[in-house]
Design an enzyme around this catalytic site. Structure first.
Site, PDB file in Angstrom:
ATOM      1  N   GLY A 111     100.826   5.945  83.192  1.00 32.95           N
ATOM      2  CA  GLY A 111      99.860   7.101  83.281  1.00 32.95           C
ATOM      3  C   GLY A 111     100.472   8.593  84.207  1.00 32.95           C
ATOM      4  O   GLY A 111      99.898   9.148  83.020  1.00 32.95           O
ATOM      5  N   MET A 153     138.356  -9.471  86.465  1.00 34.17           N
ATOM      6  CA  MET A 153     137.143  -9.223  87.088  1.00 34.17           C
ATOM      7  C   MET A 153     137.326  -7.836  87.964  1.00 34.17           C
ATOM      8  O   MET A 153     136.986  -7.200  88.724  1.00 34.17           O
ATOM      9  CB  MET A 153     137.259 -10.349  87.442  1.00 34.17           C
ATOM     10  CG  MET A 153     136.164 -11.171  89.028  1.00 34.17           C
ATOM     11  SD  MET A 153     134.655 -10.352  87.384  1.00 34.17           S
ATOM     12  CE  MET A 153     133.574 -10.026  88.711  1.00 34.17           C
ATOM     13  N   GLU A 189     100.517   9.409  80.485  1.00 35.96           N
ATOM     14  CA  GLU A 189      99.326   9.561  79.354  1.00 35.96           C
ATOM     15  C   GLU A 189      98.353  11.059  79.996  1.00 35.96           C
ATOM     16  O   GLU A 189      97.390  11.651  78.780  1.00 35.96           O
ATOM     17  CB  GLU A 189      98.672   8.222  80.057  1.00 35.96           C
ATOM     18  CG  GLU A 189      99.518   7.501  78.908  1.00 35.96           C
ATOM     19  CD  GLU A 189      98.120   6.160  80.095  1.00 35.96           C
ATOM     20  OE1 GLU A 189      98.449   5.502  81.197  1.00 35.96           O
ATOM     21  OE2 GLU A 189      98.426   5.191  79.542  1.00 35.96           O
ATOM     22  N   ASN A 248     125.790 -19.669  92.837  1.00 36.11           N
ATOM     23  CA  ASN A 248     127.050 -20.177  92.020  1.00 36.11           C
ATOM     24  C   ASN A 248     126.344 -21.623  92.794  1.00 36.11           C
ATOM     25  O   ASN A 248     126.431 -22.703  91.528  1.00 36.11           O
ATOM     26  CB  ASN A 248     128.292 -19.927  92.017  1.00 36.11           C
ATOM     27  CG  ASN A 248     128.642 -18.800  91.542  1.00 36.11           C
ATOM     28  OD1 ASN A 248     127.797 -19.023  89.948  1.00 36.11           O
ATOM     29  ND2 ASN A 248     129.779 -18.011  91.696  1.00 36.11           N
ATOM     30  N   SER A 281     134.305 -16.733  94.111  1.00 38.50           N
ATOM     31  CA  SER A 281     133.069 -17.010  93.867  1.00 38.50           C
ATOM     32  C   SER A 281     132.760 -18.183  95.172  1.00 38.50           C
ATOM     33  O   SER A 281     131.754 -18.672  94.605  1.00 38.50           O
ATOM     34  CB  SER A 281     132.563 -17.324  92.635  1.00 38.50           C
ATOM     35  OG  SER A 281     133.450 -16.690  92.204  1.00 38.50           O
ATOM     36  N   GLU A 297     105.099   0.915  80.756  1.00 38.98           N
ATOM     37  CA  GLU A 297     104.011  -0.319  81.624  1.00 38.98           C
ATOM     38  C   GLU A 297     104.375  -1.649  80.696  1.00 38.98           C
ATOM     39  O   GLU A 297     104.249  -2.585  81.552  1.00 38.98           O
ATOM     40  CB  GLU A 297     102.774   0.039  80.831  1.00 38.98           C
ATOM     41  CG  GLU A 297     101.833   0.757  80.971  1.00 38.98           C
ATOM     42  CD  GLU A 297     102.451   2.145  80.657  1.00 38.98           C
ATOM     43  OE1 GLU A 297     103.327   2.714  79.839  1.00 38.98           O
ATOM     44  OE2 GLU A 297     101.210   3.174  80.809  1.00 38.98           O
ATOM     45  N   ALA A 348     100.601   4.522  86.948  1.00 42.20           N
ATOM     46  CA  ALA A 348      99.808   4.287  87.864  1.00 42.20           C
ATOM     47  C   ALA A 348     100.467   4.341  89.230  1.00 42.20           C
ATOM     48  O   ALA A 348     101.592   3.181  88.887  1.00 42.20           O
ATOM     49  CB  ALA A 348      98.753   2.926  87.374  1.00 42.20           C
ATOM     50  N   GLU A 357     141.622 -17.555  92.213  1.00 46.62           N
ATOM     51  CA  GLU A 357     140.825 -17.845  93.009  1.00 46.62           C
ATOM     52  C   GLU A 357     141.787 -19.171  93.840  1.00 46.62           C
ATOM     53  O   GLU A 357     141.301 -20.719  93.745  1.00 46.62           O
ATOM     54  CB  GLU A 357     139.795 -18.518  93.166  1.00 46.62           C
ATOM     55  CG  GLU A 357     138.432 -17.999  92.485  1.00 46.62           C
ATOM     56  CD  GLU A 357     137.807 -16.981  93.739  1.00 46.62           C
ATOM     57  OE1 GLU A 357     137.838 -16.517  94.482  1.00 46.62           O
ATOM     58  OE2 GLU A 357     136.330 -18.013  93.494  1.00 46.62           O
TER      59      GLU A 357
END
Ligand code: 3HC
Length: 685
Positions: A99, A294, A102, A470, A399, A122, A60, A372
């Site tokens: 749908g 990471m 269906e 963050n 980050s 749905e 739908a 970091e």
């Protein structure tokens, strides 16, 4: 025309034509209704229905869900298809969802292409199938399979659908196959609605409820689907259908459905801003600096998208570790069945690791995921600037650190951008694209193009400590730590947030990621922290005690034998001790009070973020919180949730909290503005 019809001899061909996904809106429903009448008028032997552009129908049209339903309604159209004396065949390519599926169920015959998918998603939009799915599906594939398909919402592949009896055949050219079907055989097929309903099986129903309560806790649609499907087992088809329709319409206008639609469309709207038109760099070879957890996660995410990747490390030990880390992710993906051995080998073939920057001299994109530290980052960026071709884009996965400072250390700061991935980088969907003061439009379009290839949700953010995600997280944790000293336990706080809809609370989450990262951040922020702001030292005490989380066997909780978490009396004592040192009389907070403080702290910070232009819109903050930080999707993201409370109510609650601590609960000017002028946060930006 959204539905076209043509006749080939005695066979009618009906094509749904509503690009891009053949969503079933008013014009498609009307077109299908007219096609039923046309086929009967023409006295056709059979009708084949398919979708234009290799896509049957995506369901739908969810854009219509905000307005009142308009006739013809889909259940009536599908009943007309099923009741027609001209039998219909669904020829399914691409997807038949909601749908769309269906429609297929209303056809006596369904033929599917091998790569097509069929399903009932749905519930992911906060509704249940509303055009017969809950009533026809159990009759066709049995109660257990139907419950799984409807409550889980996951589409099924062709082989599974065939095995379950959801489709009768899998053919590489379903339309051609449908033309070959014998019409006489077709008329003998019993319509799905006339098949006997399965017997009530309480065990199966209870299992379904249990699964929903654990995996989709807080969501109303999956439970409602079970209720309607259960009721349908002892009702005539049409009565079950009426019950389904009533539930569908109620859910369609529910807060959860609105929230889920908001996120669905916000995710799809996350595209390159329309005012940026630069051609992106199209990399073939990508350098990733750093092969830790990471870096290797990013490398794997990029390999998954078919890029050649070289991970750069400082020494041979680092190279060895990078190889091992990437191989671990390949193996884990193999084990989980996400890739097969061929795909694993393709990824291995595209991967290399080296200490030599000359090995990336043809890479037009580099993503740095090193330690970091500003000094380390600047060193890496200088080396990349020397080695990469002119015009290559150089990204940092930092980050927290200042992208502008990194960029200014290069002779061409325009090529520098932030690409903030979330761990595990090959799974988490969020990608914060950090735009520095001098970042070029090419770098931005390149980042969006990369996000698209990686199937990530891109959100442009500005430079500040922690960017969007963050920075909100820091405020969330601060509010939690304040409760910890003022009277709550990690368990109480975590439980309250799980009840709110998070998969885990802030302390269980920290135990997973490790307490040392946040500790290092606090030390970095020591110099700039407002000395008048309350500082809660409990997390520092945890680090002093070596309680860094699961990796050290204990953190906010203990994990005896590596199993489930249990409360740690030492942690409870730390709260009491620190409260004693600070002269605080501890009080008990209810789960509602805990939730109120934690969510308001985040909303207030997010409003500042929006006010400062660090985020472009409230919807962007919703994407960040849902796709990067586990905010419940069915609440629509942080700012959508805030709008359900209303700025006025939020300001009044913050004012009350401000009586306790005027600094921590200082009201964001944006919230005051929205409250005074009756503007929802979603309209800002
Ligand atoms: N309604 C309205 N628009 C839809 C839509 C839908 N059901 N499904 C997709 N779209 C739109 C998207 O918003 C997007 O629009 P844009 O180009 O303006 O941004 C466009 O179609 C393309 O969508 P995607 O970017 O998602 O394209 P993909 O190729 O990546 O994915 C898809 C295609 C798998 C079909 C995916 O769009 C999807 O999963 N759609 C939703 C399916 C769904 O939930 N269906 C159930 C609807 S509810 C229902 O059917 C009720 C019924 O039981 C009565």
């Amino acid at each position: 025309m959204s539905v076209t019809t043509r006749r080939e001899g005695s066979v009618g061909y009906v094509e749904i034509d509503n690009a891009p996904v053949n969503a079933i809106g008013l014009s498609v429903r009307s077109g299908l209704q007219q096609a039923v009448d046309w086929a009967e008028r023409e006295n056709l032997e059979r009708v084949i229905v398919s979708g234009k552009g290799g896509m049957f129908a995506a369901g739908a049209d969810a854009k219509e869900f905000d307005s009142a339903p308009v006739e013809p309604h889909l259940p009536d159209v599908l009943n007309a298809i099923e009741d027609s004396y001209v039998p219909w065949i669904a020829a399914i390519e691409g997807v038949a969802l909601g749908g769309g599926a269906e429609i297929a169920l209303a056809c006596p015959m369904r033929i599917m292409a091998p790569k097509a998918r069929i399903g009932f998603p749905e519930v992911t939009l906060g509704v249940i199938p509303g055009a017969g799915g809950t009533q026809r599906l159990p009759r066709l594939i049995g109660l257990s399979n139907a419950l799984n398909a409807v409550t889980g919402g996951k589409p099924l592949n062709a082989q599974t659908a065939l095995k379950m009896g959801l489709v009768q055949a899998v053919k590489s050219e379903p339309v051609e196959a449908a033309f070959m079907v014998n019409s006489e055989a077709l008329v003998t097929i019993v319509p799905v609605s006339e098949l006997p309903e399965p017997a009530i099986d309480l065990e199966v129903l209870n299992t379904a409820r249990k699964t929903v309560n654990t995996k989709q806790a807080g969501q109303i649609a999956p439970l409602r689907a079970i209720e309607v499907m259960e009721a349908g087992l002892s009702l005539p088809f049409r009565e079950g259908l009426a019950l389904e329709r009533q539930a569908f319409l109620e859910l369609r206008s529910s807060d959860q459905a609105k929230a889920l639609r908001h996120i669905f469309f916000a995710e799809r709207a996350a595209k390159t801003p329309s005012n940026i038109i630069a051609e992106p760099v199209v990399p073939e070879h990508i350098a990733v600096v750093g092969g830790g957890t990471m870096g290797s996660g990013i490398a794997y995410a990029v390999l998954n998208a078919g890029f050649r990747v070289t991970v750069l490390e400082t020494d041979s030990e680092g190279v060895k570790r990078a190889r091992e880390n990437v191989e671990k992710v390949v193996e884990a993906s193999l084990k989980r069945g996400l890739i097969d051995e061929n795909k694993a080998n393709e990824r291995r073939a595209l991967f290399s690791a080296s200490t030599n920057y000359a090995d990336v001299s043809d890479a037009t994109l580099a993503i740095e995921a090193a330690f970091e530290s500003m000094a380390v980052k600047c060193q890496v960026f200088a080396a990349l600037e020397q080695s990469l071709p002119a015009g290559a884009i150089i990204a940092s996965n930092t980050s927290y650190l200042d992208i502008n400072e990194i960029a200014d250390s290069l002779s061409d700061p325009a090529r520098v951008i932030g690409l903030h991935f979330f761990a595990p980088a090959h799974i988490m969907k969020l990608l914060e694209i950090v735009r520095g003061n001098k970042t070029s439009d090419i770098a931005i379009t390149t980042a969006f193009a990369l996000a698209k290839r990686l199937r990530k949700v891109p959100v442009v953010v500005g430079v500040c400590d922690g960017f969007v995600g963050n920075r909100i997280l820091a405020r969330y944790r601060e509010a939690a730590d304040t409760l910890l000293i003022d009277g709550s336990t990690p368990w109480e706080i975590d439980e309250a947030m799980v009840e709110f809809g998070y998969a885990m609370g802030p302390y269980a989450a920290q135990d997973l990621s490790g307490l040392d990262i946040a500790h290092a951040n606090r030390r970095r922020q020591d110099a700039t922290r407002d000395p008048a702001r309350r500082y809660i030292p409990i997390a520092d005490r945890m680090v002093e005690l070596g309680k860094l989380g699961r990796k050290t066997g204990a953190g906010w909780y203990r994990y005896p034998g590596g199993n489930g978490r249990v409360e740690d009396p030492v942690v409870a004592d730390l709260g009491i001790e620190e409260a004693h040192f600070a002269g605080i009389e501890r009080v008990e907070y209810s789960a509602d009070e805990i939730r109120e403080r934690l969510t308001l702290a985040m909303i207030n910070e997010a409003s500042d973020i929006l006010h400062e232009g660090i985020a472009q819109s409230a919807a962007d903050i919703d994407l960040v919180t849902v796709f990067g930080y586990g905010f419940p999707r069915w609440r629509g993201g942080l700012m959508h949730y805030a709008d359900t409370l209303g700025a006025k109510e939020i300001v009044s609650r913050l004012t009350r909290l401000g009586n306790e601590d005027a600094i921590a609960w200082k009201i964001s000017p944006l919230l005051s503005h929205c409250s005074e002028n009756g503007i929802p946060l979603c309209d800002v930006g």
